[in-house]
Motif scaffolding. Structure first.
Motif, PDB file in Angstrom:
ATOM      1  N   MET A  48       0.827  -1.208   0.000  1.00 51.62           N
ATOM      2  CA  MET A  48       0.000   0.000   0.000  1.00 51.62           C
ATOM      3  C   MET A  48       0.860   1.257   0.000  1.00 51.62           C
ATOM      4  O   MET A  48       0.475   2.278  -0.571  1.00 51.62           O
ATOM      5  N   HIS A  49       2.010   1.190   0.653  1.00 52.24           N
ATOM      6  CA  HIS A  49       2.948   2.310   0.622  1.00 52.24           C
ATOM      7  C   HIS A  49       3.319   2.636  -0.823  1.00 52.24           C
ATOM      8  O   HIS A  49       3.372   3.805  -1.210  1.00 52.24           O
ATOM      9  N   LYS A  50       3.552   1.615  -1.635  1.00 52.60           N
ATOM     10  CA  LYS A  50       3.880   1.824  -3.047  1.00 52.60           C
ATOM     11  C   LYS A  50       2.676   2.311  -3.848  1.00 52.60           C
ATOM     12  O   LYS A  50       2.794   3.167  -4.717  1.00 52.60           O
ATOM     13  N   ARG A  51       1.512   1.762  -3.546  1.00 52.41           N
ATOM     14  CA  ARG A  51       0.331   2.029  -4.363  1.00 52.41           C
ATOM     15  C   ARG A  51      -0.363   3.343  -4.016  1.00 52.41           C
ATOM     16  O   ARG A  51      -1.081   3.905  -4.841  1.00 52.41           O
ATOM     17  N   SER A  52      -0.163   3.842  -2.792  1.00 56.99           N
ATOM     18  CA  SER A  52      -1.008   4.915  -2.272  1.00 56.99           C
ATOM     19  C   SER A  52      -1.034   6.150  -3.153  1.00 56.99           C
ATOM     20  O   SER A  52      -2.077   6.774  -3.340  1.00 56.99           O
ATOM     21  N   TYR A  53       0.083   6.516  -3.734  1.00 63.19           N
ATOM     22  CA  TYR A  53       0.154   7.800  -4.436  1.00 63.19           C
ATOM     23  C   TYR A  53      -0.210   7.715  -5.909  1.00 63.19           C
ATOM     24  O   TYR A  53      -0.414   8.749  -6.562  1.00 63.19           O
ATOM     25  N   ILE A  54      -0.282   6.510  -6.464  1.00 66.00           N
ATOM     26  CA  ILE A  54      -0.477   6.436  -7.912  1.00 66.00           C
ATOM     27  C   ILE A  54      -1.597   5.483  -8.326  1.00 66.00           C
ATOM     28  O   ILE A  54      -2.295   5.750  -9.300  1.00 66.00           O
ATOM     29  N   ALA A  55      -1.795   4.379  -7.612  1.00 68.38           N
ATOM     30  CA  ALA A  55      -2.730   3.355  -8.083  1.00 68.38           C
ATOM     31  C   ALA A  55      -4.164   3.732  -7.745  1.00 68.38           C
ATOM     32  O   ALA A  55      -4.466   4.097  -6.614  1.00 68.38           O
ATOM     33  N   PRO A  56      -5.097   3.620  -8.690  1.00 69.27           N
ATOM     34  CA  PRO A  56      -6.500   3.940  -8.408  1.00 69.27           C
ATOM     35  C   PRO A  56      -7.131   2.866  -7.534  1.00 69.27           C
ATOM     36  O   PRO A  56      -6.792   1.686  -7.650  1.00 69.27           O
ATOM     37  N   PRO A  57      -8.071   3.246  -6.648  1.00 70.21           N
ATOM     38  CA  PRO A  57      -8.737   2.247  -5.811  1.00 70.21           C
ATOM     39  C   PRO A  57      -9.810   1.473  -6.576  1.00 70.21           C
ATOM     40  O   PRO A  57     -10.243   0.422  -6.128  1.00 70.21           O
ATOM     41  N   ILE A  58     -10.251   2.023  -7.710  1.00 68.59           N
ATOM     42  CA  ILE A  58     -11.263   1.360  -8.525  1.00 68.59           C
ATOM     43  C   ILE A  58     -11.044   1.735  -9.975  1.00 68.59           C
ATOM     44  O   ILE A  58     -10.584   2.833 -10.292  1.00 68.59           O
ATOM     45  N   GLU A  59     -11.332   0.789 -10.854  1.00 64.20           N
ATOM     46  CA  GLU A  59     -11.309   1.061 -12.288  1.00 64.20           C
ATOM     47  C   GLU A  59     -12.701   0.760 -12.836  1.00 64.20           C
ATOM     48  O   GLU A  59     -13.303  -0.266 -12.506  1.00 64.20           O
ATOM     49  N   PHE A  60     -13.200   1.668 -13.675  1.00 66.95           N
ATOM     50  CA  PHE A  60     -14.520   1.526 -14.269  1.00 66.95           C
ATOM     51  C   PHE A  60     -14.384   1.000 -15.696  1.00 66.95           C
ATOM     52  O   PHE A  60     -13.582   1.513 -16.475  1.00 66.95           O
ATOM     53  N   HIS A  61     -15.167  -0.021 -16.026  1.00 65.17           N
ATOM     54  CA  HIS A  61     -15.129  -0.612 -17.368  1.00 65.17           C
ATOM     55  C   HIS A  61     -16.556  -0.657 -17.923  1.00 65.17           C
ATOM     56  O   HIS A  61     -17.170  -1.729 -18.025  1.00 65.17           O
ATOM     57  N   PRO A  62     -17.105   0.493 -18.310  1.00 63.48           N
ATOM     58  CA  PRO A  62     -18.502   0.535 -18.754  1.00 63.48           C
ATOM     59  C   PRO A  62     -18.763  -0.266 -20.022  1.00 63.48           C
ATOM     60  O   PRO A  62     -19.896  -0.727 -20.233  1.00 63.48           O
ATOM     61  N   THR A  63     -17.746  -0.447 -20.868  1.00 65.66           N
ATOM     62  CA  THR A  63     -17.946  -1.199 -22.111  1.00 65.66           C
ATOM     63  C   THR A  63     -17.836  -2.705 -21.893  1.00 65.66           C
ATOM     64  O   THR A  63     -18.031  -3.481 -22.827  1.00 65.66           O
ATOM     65  N   GLU A  64     -17.490  -3.124 -20.674  1.00 67.76           N
ATOM     66  CA  GLU A  64     -17.368  -4.546 -20.359  1.00 67.76           C
ATOM     67  C   GLU A  64     -18.496  -4.949 -19.408  1.00 67.76           C
ATOM     68  O   GLU A  64     -18.277  -5.410 -18.300  1.00 67.76           O
ATOM     69  N   LYS A  65     -19.720  -4.711 -19.856  1.00 62.27           N
ATOM     70  CA  LYS A  65     -20.925  -5.056 -19.102  1.00 62.27           C
ATOM     71  C   LYS A  65     -20.920  -4.405 -17.719  1.00 62.27           C
ATOM     72  O   LYS A  65     -21.262  -5.025 -16.712  1.00 62.27           O
TER      73      LYS A  65
END
Length: 367
Positions: free
Chosen positions: A227-244
């Motif tokens: 989480m230390h690595k991910r906190s500043y750059i990785a999104p907590p959620i990704e939206f894929h509206p074209t994938e149902k």
């Protein structure tokens, strides 16, 4: 229109249209002595050959999953790692960091859990036959840095692909029926996750090791270097509206039980379906909060309170949609005791002074 305007019968009928999927990543170790392995010790050809030997009898069709080169057979198993590109940035080779199980799309929460359990049991048996084992640990306990040739056209994507060479985690995938998805504001849901997501992360912290030792802080030990690595750059959620209308939820560290995976799904469903949750936060606040969670886990400021609010409200909301909230007890217990998987690992390491014993304890995935 609000979800609250639906009757319970309507909600339960809508829930039949939900779809579920799970991606889970595992550290590979030697079975006989639990030595942690990495790209210097593993090859794509070896791991992929093991994958191809695993029976898929009774597993739903893999249609809809991506075929990830250099794999040539569509499977629920993937060699996770760093792609070495050709001149056009296509993947010609992969340096393994570990392995991933990805379920096909399933039509119920119970189904996705059952399919994952079957895939895990079969893959682990095949890996054991080659003197390998799988460990649920969210950051490599020995290696913390990786450098490779540019494998993405975008510089930031390339930087991130190097960072994740040492991290392991689950991705919770839920697709909503079209008519329900149309009622969800992605911006509002993300703001809600920015507020409650760090508290959920705090419940799962599970990577307290860096470069062969506990992650030492000025006071005590850090709880999640991932989480230390991910906190500043990785999104907590990704939206894929074209994938149902697929939502990919990414806030948790890697669990070692099916019950905790179920709890992770349930908390995400509660975030989507519970309109009484009023907490909202900005991206900047979420980055700060996750940084504190990475270091202090549930002891980070306000995390127990946020987790408690969500967990107290979730059972009633989930039951209205036909979901059994029982698995949330694993998270409720952690809030009450303040003990997370990272705390258990730190305690075991201090008692035994043995990384092997910690890895051995995280190799048992309770199904």
């Amino acid at each position: 229109m609000k979800f609250s305007q639906f009757s319970q019968e309507e909600k339960m009928n809508f829930a039949k249209g939900f779809r579920f999927g799970l991606e889970s990543e595992y550290l590979v170790v030697k079975k006989d002595d639990f030595t942690p392995l990495w790209h210097q010790d593993l090859t794509f050809e070896l791991l992929n050959g093991i994958f191809e030997s695993v029976s898929l009898e009774g597993i739903p069709s893999c249609d809809g999953l991506d075929l990830e080169p250099p794999q040539t057979k569509l499977m629920p198993f993937v060699v996770e790692g760093y792609h070495l590109p050709d001149m056009d940035f296509g993947a010609k080779e992969i340096l393994p960091k570990g392995v991933e199980i990805r379920t096909p799309v399933c039509d119920s929460l119970e189904h996705v859990l059952q399919v994952h359990s079957t895939l895990y049991t079969r893959l682990r048996a095949a890996m054991n036959a080659h003197n390998f084992d799988l460990v649920c640990l969210s950051h490599h306990p020995i290696h913390s840095k990786f450098s490779g040739p540019q494998n993405k056209r975008r510089h930031d994507y390339w930087q991130w692909s190097m960072e994740v060479m040492t991290t392991f985690g689950p991705d919770i995938n839920v697709s909503l029926p079209e008519n329900l998805a149309a009622m969800v504001s992605d911006e509002d849901l993300e703001a809600k996750i920015n507020y409650y997501g760090p508290a959920l992360s705090a419940l799962s912290v599970a990577s307290p090791f860096v470069d062969g030792n506990l992650w030492g802080l000025k006071e005590g030990f850090g709880k999640s270097f991932r989480m230390h690595k991910r906190s500043y750059i990785a999104p907590p959620i990704e939206f894929h509206p074209t994938e149902k209308n697929r939502y990919e939820f990414k806030v948790f560290d890697m669990p070692n039980s099916l019950e905790e995976i179920e709890a992770q799904f349930l908390t995400f469903l509660a975030l989507v379906l519970d309109e009484s949750l009023q907490g909202r936060a900005s991206k900047q606040t979420r980055i700060y909060d996750l940084g504190q969670v990475a270091r202090h886990g549930l002891a980070a400021e306000d995390m127990k309170e946020r987790a408690t609010e969500l967990l107290e409200k979730a059972p009633a909301v989930l039951s209205q949609w036909g979901f059994n909230p029982k698995a949330l007890e694993v998270f409720k217990k952690r809030v009450l005791t303040g003990k997370t998987p990272a705390d258990d690992m730190i305690e075991l390491y201090q008692k035994t002074q043995s990384l092997k014993e910690v890895l051995k304890s995280r190799s048992e995935f309770r199904v």
